[in-house]
Design an enzyme around this catalytic site. Structure first.
Site, PDB file in Angstrom:
ATOM      1  N   SER A   8       0.843  -1.197   0.000  1.00 14.03           N
ATOM      2  CA  SER A   8       0.000   0.000   0.000  1.00 14.03           C
ATOM      3  C   SER A   8       0.874   1.242   0.000  1.00 14.03           C
ATOM      4  O   SER A   8       1.648   1.463   0.932  1.00 14.03           O
ATOM      5  CB  SER A   8      -0.896   0.009   1.244  1.00 14.03           C
ATOM      6  OG  SER A   8      -1.479   1.289   1.373  1.00 14.03           O
ATOM      7  N   HIS A  31      -1.328  -1.269  -4.190  1.00 10.07           N
ATOM      8  CA  HIS A  31      -2.585  -0.884  -3.542  1.00 10.07           C
ATOM      9  C   HIS A  31      -2.608   0.632  -3.335  1.00 10.07           C
ATOM     10  O   HIS A  31      -1.705   1.189  -2.708  1.00 10.07           O
ATOM     11  CB  HIS A  31      -2.679  -1.630  -2.203  1.00 10.07           C
ATOM     12  CG  HIS A  31      -3.957  -1.432  -1.465  1.00 10.07           C
ATOM     13  ND1 HIS A  31      -5.089  -2.178  -1.722  1.00 10.07           N
ATOM     14  CD2 HIS A  31      -4.285  -0.602  -0.449  1.00 10.07           C
ATOM     15  CE1 HIS A  31      -6.058  -1.805  -0.900  1.00 10.07           C
ATOM     16  NE2 HIS A  31      -5.601  -0.841  -0.117  1.00 10.07           N
ATOM     17  N   ASP A  33      -4.724   3.745  -1.871  1.00 10.49           N
ATOM     18  CA  ASP A  33      -5.819   4.113  -0.969  1.00 10.49           C
ATOM     19  C   ASP A  33      -6.334   5.507  -1.287  1.00 10.49           C
ATOM     20  O   ASP A  33      -5.645   6.498  -1.069  1.00 10.49           O
ATOM     21  CB  ASP A  33      -5.325   4.063   0.485  1.00 10.49           C
ATOM     22  CG  ASP A  33      -5.104   2.642   0.956  1.00 10.49           C
ATOM     23  OD1 ASP A  33      -6.068   1.854   0.907  1.00 10.49           O
ATOM     24  OD2 ASP A  33      -3.971   2.322   1.361  1.00 10.49           O
ATOM     25  N   MET A  35      -8.872   8.313  -0.299  1.00  5.11           N
ATOM     26  CA  MET A  35      -9.695   8.739   0.848  1.00  5.11           C
ATOM     27  C   MET A  35     -10.172  10.165   0.625  1.00  5.11           C
ATOM     28  O   MET A  35      -9.401  11.014   0.166  1.00  5.11           O
ATOM     29  CB  MET A  35      -8.868   8.682   2.136  1.00  5.11           C
ATOM     30  CG  MET A  35      -8.242   7.337   2.419  1.00  5.11           C
ATOM     31  SD  MET A  35      -7.443   7.345   4.035  1.00  5.11           S
ATOM     32  CE  MET A  35      -6.600   5.751   3.988  1.00  5.11           C
ATOM     33  N   HIS A  64      -8.354   1.199  -3.840  1.00  2.49           N
ATOM     34  CA  HIS A  64      -9.274   0.990  -2.726  1.00  2.49           C
ATOM     35  C   HIS A  64      -9.945   2.332  -2.441  1.00  2.49           C
ATOM     36  O   HIS A  64      -9.317   3.235  -1.883  1.00  2.49           O
ATOM     37  CB  HIS A  64      -8.457   0.485  -1.517  1.00  2.49           C
ATOM     38  CG  HIS A  64      -9.252   0.310  -0.270  1.00  2.49           C
ATOM     39  ND1 HIS A  64      -8.650   0.113   0.967  1.00  2.49           N
ATOM     40  CD2 HIS A  64     -10.589   0.276  -0.040  1.00  2.49           C
ATOM     41  CE1 HIS A  64      -9.585  -0.021   1.890  1.00  2.49           C
ATOM     42  NE2 HIS A  64     -10.767   0.078   1.310  1.00  2.49           N
ATOM     43  N   MET A  66     -12.034   4.624  -0.494  1.00  2.82           N
ATOM     44  CA  MET A  66     -12.672   4.902   0.805  1.00  2.82           C
ATOM     45  C   MET A  66     -13.321   6.270   0.682  1.00  2.82           C
ATOM     46  O   MET A  66     -12.858   7.266   1.248  1.00  2.82           O
ATOM     47  CB  MET A  66     -11.621   4.847   1.917  1.00  2.82           C
ATOM     48  CG  MET A  66     -11.220   3.414   2.255  1.00  2.82           C
ATOM     49  SD  MET A  66      -9.673   3.330   3.148  1.00  2.82           S
ATOM     50  CE  MET A  66      -8.547   3.414   1.756  1.00  2.82           C
ATOM     51  N   MET A 135     -11.793  -5.753   5.741  1.00  2.00           N
ATOM     52  CA  MET A 135     -10.892  -4.822   6.437  1.00  2.00           C
ATOM     53  C   MET A 135     -10.535  -5.394   7.810  1.00  2.00           C
ATOM     54  O   MET A 135     -11.413  -5.814   8.564  1.00  2.00           O
ATOM     55  CB  MET A 135     -11.565  -3.460   6.632  1.00  2.00           C
ATOM     56  CG  MET A 135     -11.756  -2.643   5.367  1.00  2.00           C
ATOM     57  SD  MET A 135     -10.239  -2.225   4.482  1.00  2.00           S
ATOM     58  CE  MET A 135      -9.298  -1.330   5.724  1.00  2.00           C
ATOM     59  N   GLY A 140      -8.873   4.181   7.156  1.00  2.00           N
ATOM     60  CA  GLY A 140      -8.551   5.602   7.316  1.00  2.00           C
ATOM     61  C   GLY A 140      -7.069   5.883   7.492  1.00  2.00           C
ATOM     62  O   GLY A 140      -6.592   6.929   7.066  1.00  2.00           O
ATOM     63  N   PHE A 141      -6.361   4.945   8.102  1.00  2.00           N
ATOM     64  CA  PHE A 141      -4.957   5.209   8.412  1.00  2.00           C
ATOM     65  C   PHE A 141      -4.123   3.939   8.302  1.00  2.00           C
ATOM     66  O   PHE A 141      -4.614   2.847   8.596  1.00  2.00           O
ATOM     67  CB  PHE A 141      -4.823   5.771   9.844  1.00  2.00           C
ATOM     68  CG  PHE A 141      -5.595   7.040  10.027  1.00  2.00           C
ATOM     69  CD1 PHE A 141      -5.043   8.267   9.669  1.00  2.00           C
ATOM     70  CD2 PHE A 141      -6.898   7.009  10.504  1.00  2.00           C
ATOM     71  CE1 PHE A 141      -5.775   9.442   9.802  1.00  2.00           C
ATOM     72  CE2 PHE A 141      -7.644   8.181  10.641  1.00  2.00           C
ATOM     73  CZ  PHE A 141      -7.072   9.397  10.290  1.00  2.00           C
ATOM     74  N   GLY A 142      -2.859   4.128   7.914  1.00  2.00           N
ATOM     75  CA  GLY A 142      -1.919   3.019   7.941  1.00  2.00           C
ATOM     76  C   GLY A 142      -1.363   2.855   9.350  1.00  2.00           C
ATOM     77  O   GLY A 142      -1.576   3.704  10.219  1.00  2.00           O
ATOM     78  N   GLY A 143      -0.680   1.750   9.559  1.00  2.00           N
ATOM     79  CA  GLY A 143       0.046   1.549  10.809  1.00  2.00           C
ATOM     80  C   GLY A 143      -0.796   1.187  12.022  1.00  2.00           C
ATOM     81  O   GLY A 143      -0.311   1.232  13.151  1.00  2.00           O
ATOM     82  N   ASP A 173      -6.800  -6.246   4.550  1.00  6.97           N
ATOM     83  CA  ASP A 173      -6.129  -4.940   4.511  1.00  6.97           C
ATOM     84  C   ASP A 173      -6.187  -4.322   5.904  1.00  6.97           C
ATOM     85  O   ASP A 173      -7.279  -4.098   6.434  1.00  6.97           O
ATOM     86  CB  ASP A 173      -6.860  -4.054   3.484  1.00  6.97           C
ATOM     87  CG  ASP A 173      -6.252  -2.667   3.343  1.00  6.97           C
ATOM     88  OD1 ASP A 173      -5.161  -2.419   3.889  1.00  6.97           O
ATOM     89  OD2 ASP A 173      -6.887  -1.832   2.668  1.00  6.97           O
ATOM     90  N   GLY A 174      -4.997  -4.055   6.450  1.00 10.05           N
ATOM     91  CA  GLY A 174      -4.905  -3.393   7.750  1.00 10.05           C
ATOM     92  C   GLY A 174      -4.148  -4.224   8.753  1.00 10.05           C
ATOM     93  O   GLY A 174      -4.601  -5.306   9.130  1.00 10.05           O
ATOM     94  N   GLY A 175      -2.962  -3.746   9.116  1.00 13.25           N
ATOM     95  CA  GLY A 175      -2.181  -4.443  10.141  1.00 13.25           C
ATOM     96  C   GLY A 175      -1.591  -5.768   9.683  1.00 13.25           C
ATOM     97  O   GLY A 175      -1.197  -6.592  10.505  1.00 13.25           O
ATOM     98  N   GLY A 195       1.044  -2.078   4.121  1.00 14.51           N
ATOM     99  CA  GLY A 195       1.598  -0.733   3.973  1.00 14.51           C
ATOM    100  C   GLY A 195       2.860  -0.573   4.791  1.00 14.51           C
ATOM    101  O   GLY A 195       3.978  -0.634   4.266  1.00 14.51           O
ATOM    102  N   SER A 196       2.692  -0.394   6.091  1.00 15.67           N
ATOM    103  CA  SER A 196       3.865  -0.127   6.940  1.00 15.67           C
ATOM    104  C   SER A 196       4.828  -1.310   6.973  1.00 15.67           C
ATOM    105  O   SER A 196       6.041  -1.116   7.075  1.00 15.67           O
ATOM    106  CB  SER A 196       3.419   0.270   8.352  1.00 15.67           C
ATOM    107  OG  SER A 196       2.399  -0.571   8.814  1.00 15.67           O
TER     108      SER A 196
HETATM  109  C1  DX5 Z   1      -6.209   1.760   5.719  1.00 15.77           C
HETATM  110  C2  DX5 Z   1      -5.827   1.414   4.312  1.00 15.77           C
HETATM  111  C3  DX5 Z   1      -4.726   0.445   4.220  1.00 15.77           C
HETATM  112  C4  DX5 Z   1      -3.420   0.888   4.828  1.00 15.77           C
HETATM  113  C5  DX5 Z   1      -2.809  -0.323   5.437  1.00 15.77           C
HETATM  114  O1  DX5 Z   1      -7.446   2.338   5.756  1.00 15.77           O
HETATM  115  O2  DX5 Z   1      -6.933   0.895   3.603  1.00 15.77           O
HETATM  116  O3  DX5 Z   1      -4.517   0.009   2.871  1.00 15.77           O
HETATM  117  O4  DX5 Z   1      -2.524   1.441   3.908  1.00 15.77           O
HETATM  118  O5  DX5 Z   1      -1.665   0.048   6.137  1.00 15.77           O
HETATM  119  P1  DX5 Z   1      -0.980  -0.951   7.169  1.00 15.77           P
HETATM  120  O6  DX5 Z   1      -0.550  -2.149   6.385  1.00 15.77           O
HETATM  121  O7  DX5 Z   1       0.186  -0.163   7.694  1.00 15.77           O
HETATM  122  O8  DX5 Z   1      -1.992  -1.297   8.212  1.00 15.77           O
HETATM  123 ZN    ZN Z   2      -6.484  -0.034   1.633  1.00 16.32          ZN
END
Ligand code: DX5
Ligand code: ZN
Length: 224
Positions: A8, A31, A33, A35, A64, A66, A135, A140-143, A173-175, A195-196
């Site tokens: 991501s 990927h 994102d 938003m 993706h 959002m 999800m 909304g946020f990475g990490g 997707d997420g964590g 992502g992270s």
């Molecule tokens: C969050 C995004 C994800 C995000 C994942 O809303 O949809 O795609 O980038 O980031 P990580 O892998 O760091 O959780």
């Molecule tokens: Zn995403």
């Protein structure tokens, strides 16, 4: 179906997107994102950036969305070069019509579920989709930390896909990281957004390979 890893770019350096995309060539999809600060409390990028990104990399784009009103905006992302478009069912006015339109325009149609949205009401829609995104954080946020409580939903979704004999992919997707990817794979996911865990690594391409290896090891299905 081989396991797929989709880095991501939300966790990449937005001032160097072309280089950051190239840093993960070898990944299955990039990927992206999108938003809008309405559907989620964060603002990222839109159609012009997707269009430029598509020209900067050979890796296909997994957008993706959002955003509110995906029925209106999704087609523009396909025209901008997205190979796969994911809309949130919570935001779509007419998910079946939208999925059909995405496919008709030549992209893969995908539908996302926020953590509190169950899969069961959408069982009959699955044949309209090429991918379902469960999800594993609030979007909304990475990490953010992976939500283990989503594992049963991943399992139930995989069972529904098998029950209907569908080819569709199941994305998480997420964590998703080296700590959590095996649990996702064992539960039945086969497309992993990270992502992270990718862009936070010293060598993003190596992180992609390591994640793929763990997912394959968890399911005993070495890649194609
Ligand atoms: C969050 C995004 C994800 C995000 C994942 O809303 O949809 O795609 O980038 O980031 P990580 O892998 O760091 O959780
Ligand atoms: Zn995403």
């Amino acid at each position: 179906m081989a396991q797929q890893i989709n880095p991501s770019i939300l966790s990449a350096d937005f001032a160097r997107l072309a280089d950051e995309a190239k840093a993960v060539e070898g990944a299955d999809w990039l990927h992206v994102d999108v938003m809008d600060n309405h559907f989620v409390p964060n603002l990222t990028l839109g159609v012009p950036v997707v269009e430029s990104l598509g020209k900067a990399t050979e890796t296909p784009l997994d957008c993706h969305l959002m955003i509110e009103d995906p029925d209106r905006w999704a087609p523009q992302y396909i025209e901008a070069g997205a190979g796969s478009v994911t809309f949130h069912v919570e935001a779509a006015a007419a998910p079946v019509r939208l999925a059909r339109e995405i496919r008709a325009k030549g992209a893969r149609a995908s539908m996302a579920l926020k953590p509190a949205t169950p899969i069961e009401p959408y069982e009959d829609l699955l044949p309209e989709l090429d991918m379902l995104l469960v999800m594993t954080v609030e979007p909304g946020f990475g990490g953010q930390a992976f939500l283990d409580i989503m594992l049963p939903k991943i399992r139930r979704t995989r069972q529904l896909i098998e029950k209907h004999g569908l080819e569709m992919w199941l994305q998480v997707d997420g964590g998703v990281s080296a700590e959590t990817i095996e649990r996702c794979a064992e539960a039945g996911a086969d497309v992993f957004v990270a992502g992270s865990a990718v862009y936070g690594a010293d060598d993003p391409a190596k992180a992609v390979r390591a994640l793929r290896h763990l997912a394959e090891k968890a399911t005993g299905t070495p890649g194609s």
